[in-house]
Design an enzyme around this catalytic site. Structure first.
Site, mmCIF file in Angstrom:
data_model
loop_
_atom_site.group_PDB
_atom_site.id
_atom_site.type_symbol
_atom_site.label_atom_id
_atom_site.label_comp_id
_atom_site.label_asym_id
_atom_site.label_seq_id
_atom_site.Cartn_x
_atom_site.Cartn_y
_atom_site.Cartn_z
ATOM 1 N N GLY A 258 -2.085 -4.750 -2.825
ATOM 2 C CA GLY A 258 -3.363 -5.157 -3.390
ATOM 3 C C GLY A 258 -4.593 -4.373 -2.998
ATOM 4 N N GLY A 259 -4.437 -3.179 -2.425
ATOM 5 C CA GLY A 259 -5.619 -2.431 -2.019
ATOM 6 C C GLY A 259 -6.550 -2.117 -3.173
ATOM 7 N N LYS A 260 -5.989 -1.693 -4.300
ATOM 8 C CA LYS A 260 -6.834 -1.366 -5.460
ATOM 9 C C LYS A 260 -7.362 -2.632 -6.118
ATOM 10 C CE LYS A 260 -4.334 2.937 -6.210
ATOM 11 N NZ LYS A 260 -3.325 2.665 -5.149
ATOM 12 N N ASP A 325 -0.799 1.691 -11.572
ATOM 13 C CA ASP A 325 -0.543 2.603 -10.455
ATOM 14 C C ASP A 325 0.973 2.607 -10.284
ATOM 15 O OD1 ASP A 325 -0.640 4.202 -8.251
ATOM 16 O OD2 ASP A 325 -1.373 2.661 -6.890
ATOM 17 N N CYS A 378 0.823 8.902 -7.400
ATOM 18 C CA CYS A 378 0.562 9.804 -6.274
ATOM 19 C C CYS A 378 1.699 10.823 -6.222
ATOM 20 C CB CYS A 378 0.408 9.050 -4.961
ATOM 21 S SG CYS A 378 1.717 7.857 -4.611
#
Length: 441
Positions: A258-260, A325, A378
């Site tokens: 959940g960082g984004k 992502d 990434c």
């Protein structure tokens, strides 16, 4: 027509000094043996290296802080430079690889370790220090598996490939994102400086701070209060490509921990609504304490079975912003996860590509007319990046490209990588990210 290629503007690579320089003249038998044992476990490549080290240290609690730092630095150092070290340590045993790292990469002298070496090792070490790697194959000089180097060589000149590889082989700095619901970036920077942290503003992200070294930020009051989170600056920039408005409905389709999602919630000032979807309930569980610290009230985490879960389908055509992502090879994060290049394979990438295509198609169904879909990875590989987007656009009418540079300009971020968003360690100081911004017409 093929999209324009990213313009490569290379900057010099800054070498990050190894932690082992702090241990010169003080390396012990215990440290060398522990590094050898931990490396032998990591070289199985059956799980992430950080998990291997976590378990190893848990089973060897007598190791002190300096011992553990030495072991971690040696293991990660060998994993970064394994190709060239294997040419020096011809028997390729874990002990010889560790010694080759100490002699060749960290420039320790034979005299500094003479008390720890057998006569055979001392004779070998003299030649190891003087080994010339300039004539080695490209993949060895790039410290990459042959198949990765071959794929990158199809799209990059050799000099560009080697520059990118050198950047990926450097340890990553510690980037923080300031939660503007809790603090301003300037106030957070002052508090960190007052606590003795050597920190500076990130050059691109308006909410980023870069900290030198590896201080325990999780013990700082700013972290406990939710005012800062650890997040690479490149990852932060993805939030500005999504660019959610305060009243929007947003989906973070592969939310992970959940960082984004947390960043998107802060950009929306805790208004509107964000759905954080992921197939892993365990990953989403790690979001709960972070969400509590953040002060957000507009974030809803939901575990789903797959991209076609009924909880996803009920939102079809209703969402203003969707971030994908996507699960990927992770080759853009080699600064942090050097073992990934040895744990991935052409077969695993094929499987990921199929998954990426399916996820992107499903996520696109959520986007309302005029809404935005951001696809990100990434990864360094074209088949996970541009090819996925081009295949999607060829088979899904109703979406058009938005220029990533123009989107970032709207956020007053001075970064132009062209139609697609790309960052690289040696150019931008971030992990290697890719993103495309698509709009439903």
């Amino acid at each position: 027509m093929s999209p324009p290629r990213f313009a490569w503007n290379f900057l010099p690579v800054t070498r990050h000094p190894s932690l082992i320089t702090d241990f010169r003249m003080a390396i012990t038998v215990t440290q060398l043996d522990a590094a050898t044992q931990a490396l032998s476990l990591a070289l199985h490549f059956d799980r992430p290296a950080d998990s291997v080290l976590h378990d190893y240290f848990g089973g060897h609690r007598a190791l002190g802080v300096r011992d553990r730092a030495f072991v971690a630095d040696a293991v990660y150092g060998v994993l970064r430079r394994k190709r060239s070290l294997e040419t020096i340590a011809t028997d390729r045993t874990p002990r010889r690889l560790v010694l080759a790292f100490l002699f060749k990469i960290n420039s320790l002298s034979v005299r500094e370790l003479s008390g720890l070496l057998s006569a055979d090792e001392q004779a070998w070490a003299a030649g190891a220090k003087g080994a010339n790697l300039d004539g080695m194959p490209l993949a060895v000089r790039a410290e990459l598996p042959d198949w990765v180097a071959d794929r990158l060589a199809r799209v990059l000149p050799e000099a560009d490939l080697l520059a990118a590889a050198r950047g990926l082989n450097q340890p990553a700095p510690l980037d923080l994102r300031v939660n503007t619901l809790r603090a301003s970036r300037e106030d957070a920077l002052r508090e960190l400086a007052a606590a003795g942290f050597e920190a500076a503003l990130t050059p691109y992200s308006p909410v980023g701070i870069r900290v030198k070294g590896r201080p325990a930020v999780n013990r700082h009051p700013l972290f406990a209060s939710g005012a800062i989170e650890v997040q690479d600056e490149g990852s932060q920039l993805l939030g500005y490509l999504v660019a959610p408005r305060r009243s929007d409905l947003v989906v973070d389709f592969c939310a992970g921990a959940g960082g984004k999602s947390l960043m998107l919630g802060a950009l929306m000032q805790s208004r509107g609504r964000i759905y954080a979807f992921d197939v892993s309930g365990a990953r989403l569980a790690r979001l709960k304490p972070r969400m509590k610290r953040s002060g957000l009230s507009n974030l809803y985490a939901q575990a789903i079975r797959n991209e076609n879960d009924p909880r996803v389908k009920r939102l079809a055509g209703k969402i203003d912003r969707v971030l994908v992502d996507a699960p990927c090879s992770g080759l853009g994060t080699l600064r942090r996860n050097p073992d990934l290049k040895w744990r991935q394979s052409p077969r695993s990438v094929e499987e990921l590509v199929a998954k990426q295509q399916a996820i992107l198609r499903a996520a696109a169904q959520l986007v309302k007319p005029g809404g935005r879909l951001v696809y990100a990875t990434c990864s360094l590989l074209r088949e996970e990046n541009e090819d996925i987007v081009e295949t999607f656009l060829a088979g899904c009418a109703g979406f058009r490209h938005l220029d990533c540079a123009a989107v970032l300009r709207e956020a007053r971020i001075p970064l132009d990588t062209g139609l697609f968003f790309r960052t690289f360690p040696h150019v931008h100081g971030t992990d290697a990210f890719f993103a495309a911004v698509l709009e439903r017409t």
